[in-house]
Scaffold this active site. Structure first.
Site, PDB file in Angstrom:
ATOM      1  N   LYS B  81      29.917 -55.576   2.383  1.00 48.58           N
ATOM      2  CA  LYS B  81      30.843 -56.626   2.841  1.00 48.58           C
ATOM      3  C   LYS B  81      30.085 -57.927   3.043  1.00 48.58           C
ATOM      4  O   LYS B  81      28.972 -57.923   3.589  1.00 48.58           O
ATOM      5  CB  LYS B  81      31.504 -56.166   4.148  1.00 48.58           C
ATOM      6  N   SER B 151      39.973 -56.201   7.311  1.00 51.66           N
ATOM      7  CA  SER B 151      39.339 -57.277   6.568  1.00 51.66           C
ATOM      8  C   SER B 151      38.316 -56.803   5.536  1.00 51.66           C
ATOM      9  O   SER B 151      37.879 -57.593   4.696  1.00 51.66           O
ATOM     10  CB  SER B 151      38.635 -58.223   7.532  1.00 51.66           C
ATOM     11  N   SER B 175      39.275 -53.022  10.823  1.00 54.47           N
ATOM     12  CA  SER B 175      38.950 -53.602   9.511  1.00 54.47           C
ATOM     13  C   SER B 175      38.255 -52.666   8.523  1.00 54.47           C
ATOM     14  O   SER B 175      38.149 -53.003   7.345  1.00 54.47           O
ATOM     15  CB  SER B 175      38.112 -54.867   9.687  1.00 54.47           C
TER      16      SER B 175
END
Lengths: 65, 464
Positions: B81, B151, B175
């Site tokens: 990420k 996310s 997330s």
């Protein structure tokens, strides 16, 4: 007592305290956001937290009996 | 070999690498080919470091050939990420405020993966500074007209689309688990402090967790074995002993007691989600687990607590940038940051106390049970630009709907795993959430593995 929307001058003053220069237009947007979040954030007022202090960590009571 | 290398589980690929039946170079090439083939549609990645990955794969091949196998992740491709610092690779957290930011060192979780021999293939798309649940731009591999969730949507979509074997995500209020459920993959948010967040751009220090996203529970366990452990550079890192997460998978579920919440978690779900999750609980019962009803008091306050903590913590981290370059944030994030800057300090302290109250209540709820089993999300993946879900009790906006079943585990700090447990009538994946006691990831993974072993869902792949 019904909650009143945050007056723009108050939002601008709060913003200034935080170092943010909020134009009237921007303050209006932020004021709307404050109103939108008010019911959620103020829902915590319903909790009885008189005998609770923050900062506890996991303890042995969490272990499986 | 039936599957293409990029479709293998970490466990299988690792076995093949160990047996010299698969080269890390072949595996990384297959992953890069897959990215070339599908990522213009899925858009999971913001950066792909193909040359670096091929070089690392050749080095892994050399090391393994020389008898220097480092473990199950040696030669395994990993996507990270884009809020985890990566040395000499841009890290922007999808924000214009970080354009041109190239860290000089790796985040602790990246450091651990690379030390274990994993091969970094790229950085994955996310909501700006993780402040969202949709991952704008990334599409759901099961239906490209749907969101991936967020996310950590790029990480989950990359796994679902076979563009990587392992991915890293972060989870402040769901997330990791939200996109994992939406994309039909396995996502683990461990106990608060279990995995170091050193070198990760924070959203909310007291709620942030790092964790793996993978194609199976076993793969998540293999990753956790590398990622878990104390790190003095992270003030929140816990000096708790780790377990043998992979060995625990063999133990089955027949000595475990699972609590099914009688309040909150099963309220206002789509019929497809409720059917799949209730069915999953029946599977766990058939596998030998004891199922009991359990009330989980105060959970209805979890989302309020999460926002009351996250808003000011995020605004504190971003205070200077907001003052000096606030217009560079996207409108939604800027507004969250301004809002957080203006909330009273007393509200934050009250939320800290409320978190302690819910922790105490949940500690009581866990008396006599090993884990809670519940849905991860009340609805499956939303359509691009969809604003609300039509749920049985009325419409609910996407953000609160996606947060409400995940945020409680962040507020309390408990380990929580999302595993695929079927599909709804639209052919979209449903997630089963397993929430355990603090530092009992091994138990949570056992339950996930016990479920996975009895069902075919993790073997299903989207047609891209």
């Amino acid at each position: 007592m019904d909650e009143q929307p945050e007056p723009l001058a108050k939002v601008q003053a709060l913003g200034a305290l935080a170092g943010l220069e909020l134009t009237e237009e921007r303050a209006a947007i932020v004021a709307d956001a404050i109103e939108a979040f008010r019911p959620l954030l103020e829902s915590l007022d319903k909790l009885d937290l008189d005998n609770i202090r923050p900062g506890a960590t996991f303890d042995a009571e969490w272990k499986r009996p | 070999m039936m599957s293409k290398p990029n479709q293998l589980s970490i466990a299988t690929a690792s076995e093949l690498i160990r047996g010299r039946e698969l080269s890390p170079v072949e595996l990384v090439d297959a992953v890069l080919d897959r990215i070339d083939a599908v990522d213009d549609r899925v858009r999971a990645f913001v950066v792909v470091v193909a040359d670096r990955a091929r070089t690392a794969a050749r080095e892994a091949e050399r090391q393994i050939g020389a008898g220097e196998l480092r473990g199950a992740l040696h030669g395994i491709p990993v996507a990270v990420k884009d809020l985890c610092d990566t040395a000499e690779i841009p890290t922007t957290a999808n924000s214009r405020t970080l354009e041109g930011n190239v860290p000089s060192r790796d985040a602790a979780c990246v450091e651990r993966l690379l030390a274990a021999g994993a091969v970094l293939i790229g950085k994955t798309r996310m909501d700006e500074f993780a402040y969202g649940v949709t991952t704008p731009g990334t599409r759901n591999p099961w239906n490209l007209d749907r969101i991936a969730g967020g996310s950590s949507g790029g990480s989950a979509a990359a796994i679902a689309a076979d563009e990587s074997l392992l991915a890293l995500g972060s989870d402040t209020a769901g997330s990791i688990r939200i996109p994992s459920a939406a994309c039909g993959v396995v996502g683990l948010k461990p106990t608060y402090g279990r995995i170091s967040t050193f070198g990760m751009i924070p959203l909310s220090w007291s709620l942030d967790h790092a964790g793996p996203i993978a194609g199976s529970v076993r793969d998540a366990a293999l990753a956790l074995a590398v990622l878990a452990g104390h790190d003095p550079r992270d003030p929140a890192s816990a000096p708790a002993p780790t377990d043998d997460y992979v060995a625990a998978l063999k133990l089955g579920v027949d000595d475990l007691t699972l609590g099914v919440p009688t309040n909150y978690f099963f309220e206002n779900l789509t019929p497809g989600v409720e059917l799949a999750v209730r069915g999953a609980i029946d599977v766990l019962a058939a596998a030998g687990a004891t199922i009991v009803d359990v009330p989980v008091p105060l959970t209805e306050y979890a989302v309020a607590i999460a926002f009351a903590l996250c808003l000011p913590e995020a605004s504190t981290y971003h205070a200077r940038t907001l003052r000096e370059r606030g217009t560079l944030y996207s409108e939604g994030v800027r507004l969250y940051l301004e809002l957080g800057a203006l909330r009273p300090g007393t509200e934050y302290v009250r939320a800290l106390c409320a978190r302690e109250a819910i922790r105490r209540a949940w500690r009581e709820a866990f008396t006599g049970i090993d884990a809670i089993v519940a849905p991860t999300l009340p609805a499956t993946a939303a359509e691009i630009d969809q604003v609300v879900f039509p749920l049985p009790a009325g419409e609910e906006a996407i953000v609160p709907a996606y947060l409400r079943l995940c945020a409680p585990a962040n507020v309390v700090g408990l380990p929580s795993l999302s595993v695929p447990c079927g599909f709804d009538d639209d052919g979209l994946p449903v997630g089963l959430q397993i929430i355990g006691r603090p530092f009992c990831e091994a138990t949570v993974l056992r339950i996930g593995e016990g479920y996975e072993r009895a069902t075919p869902w993790h073997d299903k792949v989207p047609a891209l």
